[in-house]
Scaffold this motif. Structure first.
Motif, mmCIF file in Angstrom:
data_model
loop_
_atom_site.group_PDB
_atom_site.id
_atom_site.type_symbol
_atom_site.label_atom_id
_atom_site.label_comp_id
_atom_site.label_asym_id
_atom_site.label_seq_id
_atom_site.Cartn_x
_atom_site.Cartn_y
_atom_site.Cartn_z
ATOM 1 N N CYS A 1 -2.280 49.994 2.086
ATOM 2 C CA CYS A 1 -0.858 49.716 2.354
ATOM 3 C C CYS A 1 -0.374 50.291 3.680
ATOM 4 O O CYS A 1 0.693 49.903 4.164
ATOM 5 N N LEU B 1 0.815 48.022 6.739
ATOM 6 C CA LEU B 1 2.150 47.450 6.584
ATOM 7 C C LEU B 1 3.215 48.459 7.019
ATOM 8 O O LEU B 1 4.146 48.121 7.756
ATOM 9 N N LEU C 1 11.041 40.451 3.770
ATOM 10 C CA LEU C 1 9.708 41.038 3.625
ATOM 11 C C LEU C 1 9.618 41.855 2.333
ATOM 12 O O LEU C 1 8.647 41.737 1.579
ATOM 13 N N VAL D 1 7.194 41.045 -0.893
ATOM 14 C CA VAL D 1 6.261 42.028 -1.446
ATOM 15 C C VAL D 1 6.572 42.280 -2.920
ATOM 16 O O VAL D 1 5.665 42.375 -3.746
ATOM 17 N N PRO E 1 3.367 40.939 -5.381
ATOM 18 C CA PRO E 1 2.621 42.158 -5.040
ATOM 19 C C PRO E 1 1.101 41.949 -5.020
ATOM 20 O O PRO E 1 0.417 42.512 -4.162
ATOM 21 N N THR F 1 0.231 40.078 -1.824
ATOM 22 C CA THR F 1 0.356 40.992 -0.687
ATOM 23 C C THR F 1 -0.825 41.948 -0.649
ATOM 24 O O THR F 1 -1.375 42.228 0.416
ATOM 25 N N TRP G 1 -3.765 40.114 0.613
ATOM 26 C CA TRP G 1 -3.560 39.852 2.045
ATOM 27 C C TRP G 1 -3.841 41.106 2.878
ATOM 28 O O TRP G 1 -4.374 41.011 3.980
ATOM 29 N N LEU H 1 2.469 49.423 -3.840
ATOM 30 C CA LEU H 1 3.357 48.485 -3.143
ATOM 31 C C LEU H 1 4.707 48.327 -3.840
ATOM 32 O O LEU H 1 5.750 48.283 -3.181
ATOM 33 N N ALA I 1 7.589 49.335 -1.418
ATOM 34 C CA ALA I 1 8.277 48.236 -0.720
ATOM 35 C C ALA I 1 9.779 48.458 -0.538
ATOM 36 O O ALA I 1 10.296 48.220 0.558
#
Length: 192
Positions: free
Chosen positions: A49, A52, A101, A105, A109, A112, A115, A130, A134
């Motif tokens: 994470c 990000l 965004l 997310v 989740p 994401t 990804w 996340l 987030a």
């Protein structure tokens, strides 16, 4: 906000910036050691994470720096109202970027997490991180912009102390949520 010119900016800010950067780096190091104490798998889950967070922080710093430079130019021309408008627009812009965004997310989740590079084994922990992390992205962006606005407002020490306090509270809450509460990676995300 009372934006004004600060003649002591060049004299005071380099040392205060160094202290702030060092404290933030130390807090990240302490958090990393705390996460490593949990287990290597938790470390991997939270590290997935981090890109990000870093991209968003970099975006917030770019917008904050840009608005600070533009507002500073306005102040040098005696256009205080326009300087305030620039800072407000920067905050609104990062909010407009962060909300969709954060929503994406929170709604997706798992997608994401994939990804960002999560494996099947790490997916539950990455998703756990996340979902708790987030919502804080908006506040991260606001903080990045606000630190520049505070410095421009003639309060570089306040900006430094806000950064130091945030780093200290993050370290203490990481320890508290990870170890005594036993929340694991969710505790690290919640503390952030």
């Amino acid at each position: 906000m009372n934006i004004k010119s600060n003649p002591d900016w060049d004299e005071k800010s380099p040392q205060e910036k160094r202290i702030t950067i060092i404290s933030l780096c130390l807090s990240f190091i302490i958090v990393i050691f705390a996460v490593l104490q949990m287990s290597g798998i938790y470390d991997k889950a939270s590290n997935i994470c981090v890109p990000l967070l870093m991209v968003l922080t970099g975006f917030g710093l770019m917008v904050g720096m840009g608005s600070s430079i533009t507002a500073s130019l306005c102040l040098s021309r005696g256009r205080v109202r326009m300087a305030r408008v620039n800072v407000t627009q920067a905050l609104l812009f990062v909010t407009a970027v962060a909300l969709p965004l954060v929503g994406a997310v929170m709604l997706f989740p798992e997608g994401t997490a994939y990804w960002l590079g999560s494996s099947e084994r790490l997916l539950p922990m990455v998703v756990d991180y996340l979902v708790w992390f987030a919502p804080s992205m908006l506040f991260t962006l606001w903080t990045a912009v606000a630190m520049f606005a505070l410095r421009l407002d003639g309060a570089p020490k306040l900006a430094m102390w806000c950064s130091l306090l945030a780093a200290f509270v993050n370290v203490v809450l990481d320890w508290l949520f990870i170890f005594p509460f036993g929340w694991g990676v969710r505790g690290a995300a919640f503390a952030t």
